[in-house]
Design an enzyme around this catalytic site. Structure first.
Site, PDB file in Angstrom:
ATOM      1  CG  HIS A 474      49.019  32.261  39.430  1.00  0.00           C
ATOM      2  ND1 HIS A 474      47.958  31.543  38.938  1.00  0.00           N
ATOM      3  CD2 HIS A 474      48.935  33.481  38.837  1.00  0.00           C
ATOM      4  CE1 HIS A 474      47.270  32.280  38.092  1.00  0.00           C
ATOM      5  NE2 HIS A 474      47.837  33.464  38.005  1.00  0.00           N
ATOM      6  CE1 TYR A 598      48.584  35.173  28.987  1.00  0.00           C
ATOM      7  CE2 TYR A 598      47.042  36.260  30.468  1.00  0.00           C
ATOM      8  CZ  TYR A 598      47.665  35.117  30.024  1.00  0.00           C
ATOM      9  OH  TYR A 598      47.377  33.909  30.604  1.00  0.00           O
ATOM     10  CB  THR A 611      43.831  30.964  31.905  1.00  0.00           C
ATOM     11  OG1 THR A 611      45.197  30.518  31.819  1.00  0.00           O
ATOM     12  CG2 THR A 611      43.434  31.181  33.357  1.00  0.00           C
TER      13      THR A 611
END
Length: 793
Positions: A474, A598, A611
């Site tokens: 990630h 979230y 993001t």
């Protein structure tokens, strides 16, 4: 690893008769073609730099400017207002030569000035974001003019990175606005005394420390390309000392209903070929720039640069992202393959040519047929990447920093990507399709904890029955980037490359294809086993940590087929808002209350954007849920639902346009740590748990799939592990008009969570809200009249 004599182009020995020169013509041929490809790539990159550098103009426009200036001079007119004459004075040439050269110099300077002006105008246009708040309402004249100008400047076909330097920088919100939005977001989660206390903390922060931290942050925003992204990558991802498996990495799945071939080697051949074709498009910048769906507005493409030949490496305090895509092309012509405890290097180019899918299948089959056993400690070596980061760093430093161990590790880390040939079968087919999907998800998320290389930018998994999937790291990029790659891969595999009637890859195998044991075919990686007792001990420890984490993950995947976005949009409700409100209703029923939620939103409208968080548990959403569960009238519930939907869309738009909450507060917290000051407010905000973490996987290349004629070729999307120990992770993908696929995760160790139970609550919440809205009288539903046209920007 290949033997030494196979890895050199020539050898020589000195004999009594003289020097005996031994040439390896095959290796020399590889070196020649590699050099040719390397120079072609350099020329292509130079060409692309020129095209990108002058965008939105074209290189040929220089000639137009030169001709125009020369024509004007020929007509006895001076468009330079004397500048050409001044340039002539500094040129030691004849009079005619001075005039021509000075005109060329002036034309070039004028051309460059026009390019800078056009790029500045494009940057100003891309800095306008009011259009997003007008997408479903009346369009202002300003937005109409903006759309026209943007389309005019974007009329030329751009390369992948053409817009990069024209994208605006992420703005720093004001402290007052961020704190106001934060307090509004936590109001439904706090009691009156708790909310009053939090308000006092926020006011104290704003009046004292906040402004000081803000000044430092604005200074960084002026200096850096993006004031968030580098700190986000380092402190959220690279400084994490726990396992990245489950906690950080995520997965992507194959088609839901079909498997194009049941032959493992064939599926690997097409999948690897499709990935390499995508890599070629990235290197040549032939991919179309990603855009906001339905518009001409471009998104940042910076994450594509690190997609291939990239690996995350551990450190004592922080890790690093190693990018090898800039190395000599010869060093990047292979992929790393794992099968039954053995690591291989598979060369995918031969004599400068990309191997055909059939040839890659042939080489993969040779790996599958290889009877050699794993070396001591080799089978579970990948467990080091699944466990805690500090022990893995210590093992690298002590046992993989030199010699054959370092060379083998470098081969894995420099590979284009990692491939696991799994000896299990996965997919939905069988007597228990629902349970099989859950097991499929767990397999992609963590596997056996040692048969994936979790540090690689992404790893491909090819199962024994032909099913495939991926596991992605990630830190280097976010899910939409890897989803774009995976969409291309699945579509190219099924619709472009295809298979023969006997389920093998199409094409022929070159009879001169090197044997797997050669330096140009496939080669086993070797390790020094003399010191592997200590390494094996750490492998066992890391595997124990990883296995405990993997066993605790409860995954549930289910396709929701009763309706999709088509029916939701007919209700004049945003599909994403509809799903998010349903998730809040499901959580309320599951846990008896609300929680900090979230939802990932992108900020790629800005350069190097990643993001932002949408806090989707809003006042409006909670009011709707309470009204529905409290037995309020249907009319009142529908009114509250529409308010909640519009409120959610507004939160999403603000997050996308740089007016979010959490990234700003995060960066202020980082600045406070650098300054060595404590903020009770920031400390409390950053420690709040996200018990419901959600993300939508967008379909970005719907044109690659023919859902109408091939409805079974539907992707399942992907998922991730739970963020909080006592919470849920929910990923969803809206497929076509009639299906939504959900991925739910939680932990078995938490007695209050259950992924299957929560999945059932999501299913019921979707049904209940749809039933509520479907019963609305047509006269009461908002309609899109002449003043509210559906727009395509």
């Amino acid at each position: 690893m290949a033997e030494a004599h196979q890895a050199v182009a020539f050898q020589f020995t000195i004999t009594p008769e003289g020097i005996d020169l031994q040439l390896s013509y095959q290796a020399l041929n590889q070196i020649y073609h590699s050099g040719v490809r390397s120079w072609k790539r350099r020329v292509s990159r130079m060409r692309n730099r020129v095209i990108k550098g002058v965008y939105p103009a074209s290189p040929s426009s220089w000639l137009f400017v030169v001709i125009a200036i020369l024509a004007t001079l020929y007509m006895r007119s001076d468009p330079s207002m004397g500048l050409i004459d001044k340039i002539q004075q500094h040129l030691p040439l004849s009079s005619q030569g001075q005039t021509m050269l000075s005109a060329l110099v002036f034309s070039t300077l004028l051309w460059l000035s026009l390019i800078l002006a056009l790029r500045f105008c494009l940057k100003l246009l891309l800095s306008y974001h009011q259009w997003m708040f007008e997408m479903h309402g009346p369009v202002s004249n300003t937005t109409k003019v903006w759309v026209t100008l943007l389309r005019l400047l974007s009329s030329r076909k751009p390369l992948l990175y053409s817009y990069q330097t024209s994208l605006p920088h992420l703005p720093v919100p004001t402290i007052k606005d961020t704190l106001s939005r934060y307090l509004q977001s936590v109001r439904p989660l706090l009691s009156d005394p708790a909310y009053k206390r939090m308000t006092e903390l926020a006011n104290g922060f704003e009046s004292n420390l906040g402004n000081r931290l803000q000044r430092y942050l604005k200074l960084k925003a002026l200096w850096a390309t993006n004031y968030v992204s580098d700190w986000w990558e380092e402190y959220i991802y690279l400084r994490s000392r726990g396992p990245i498996m489950v906690n950080s990495n995520y997965y992507g799945m194959d088609f839901l209903f079909v498997t194009p071939t049941s032959v493992q080697a064939a599926r690997a051949g097409n999948t690897i070929t499709a990935l390499l074709l995508y890599r070629r498009k990235v290197n040549r910048e032939e991919l179309k720039p990603s855009r906001v769906p339905g518009t001409v507005i471009p998104l940042c493409a910076a994450q594509y640069e690190r997609m291939f030949n990239t690996t995350r490496t551990p450190g004592l305090e922080t890790g690093k992202t190693k990018e090898m895509h800039y190395l000599n092309i010869r060093n990047l012509e292979y992929v790393a393959v794992y099968h039954k405890g053995r690591f291989f290097r598979l060369w995918v180019y031969n004599a400068g040519r990309l191997l055909s899918p059939r040839e890659i299948e042939h080489q993969i089959q040779r790996i599958l047929d290889d009877p050699s056993p794993p070396l001591p400690g080799e089978e579970r070596l990948g467990a080091l990447t699944a466990g805690d980061r500090v022990p893995w760093h210590q093992m690298r430093k002590q046992y993989f920093s030199s010699g054959i161990n370092k060379r083998s590790l470098d081969i894995i880390e420099r590979a284009a990507f990692f491939v696991t040939l799994d000896d299990e079968e996965q997919g939905m087919k069988g007597d228990d399709p629902a349970g099989n999907l859950d097991r499929y998800a767990k397999s992609l998320l963590h596997g056996k904890c040692y048969d994936r290389w979790f540090d690689k930018s992404f790893s491909i998994v090819i199962y024994k029955n032909g099913k495939n999937g991926l596991n992605a790291e990630h830190s280097w990029a976010d899910a939409p980037t890897i989803a774009h790659l995976w969409e291309f891969t699945l579509a190219t595999d099924a619709f472009q490359l295809g298979y023969t009637d006997d389920e093998h890859c199409k094409g022929d195998v070159d009879r001169m294809l090197p044997h797997p044991r050669s330096c140009c075919g496939t080669s086993r990686l070797r390790y020094s086993t003399s010191s592997f007792k200590e390494v094996q001990a750490q492998i066992c420890t890391s595997l124990t940590v990883a296995q405990s984490l993997a066993d605790d993950v409860d995954c549930h995947v289910f396709p929701f087929r009763e309706f999709g976005k088509g029916r939701v949009k007919k209700l004049r409700v945003s599909p994403d808002a509809f799903i998010q409100i349903s998730l809040q209703l499901a959580y309320y029923r599951d846990r008896g209350g609300f929680c900090l939620t979230y939802e990932a939103s992108m900020t790629r409208l800005f350069r190097e954007g990643r993001t932002e968080t949408v806090r989707s548990c809003s006042n409006e959403t909670c009011a709707f849920v309470k009204a529905l569960e409290g037995g309020e009238s249907a009319e009142q519930c529908r009114r509250l639902l529409r308010l909640a939907s519009e409120g959610h869309q507004n939160l999403y738009r603000m997050a996308m346009t740089g007016a979010g909450i959490d990234r700003h507060l995060f960066c202020l917290y980082v600045v406070s740590k650098y300054l060595g000051v404590d903020s009770p407010f920031l400390k409390e905000v950053l420690s709040e748990p996200w018990r419901l973490s959600t993300s939508q996987t967008p379909i970005q290349q719907i044109e690659l799939f023919d859902i109408k004629n091939h409805p079974d070729y539907i992707s399942l999307g992907g998922g991730f592990g739970p963020v909080a120990d006592d919470g849920y992770g929910v990923s969803y993908i809206i497929v076509g008009e009639d299906m939504i696929n959900f991925h739910v995760s939680s932990k078995y160790s938490c007695k209050e969570t259950d992924s299957h139970r929560f999945g059932a609550e999501i299913h019921k919440a979707l049904q209940d809200i749809m039933a509520l809205m479907s019963a609305e009288p047509k006269s009461a539903a908002p309609s899109r009249g002449p003043s509210q046209p559906k727009k395509q920007l």
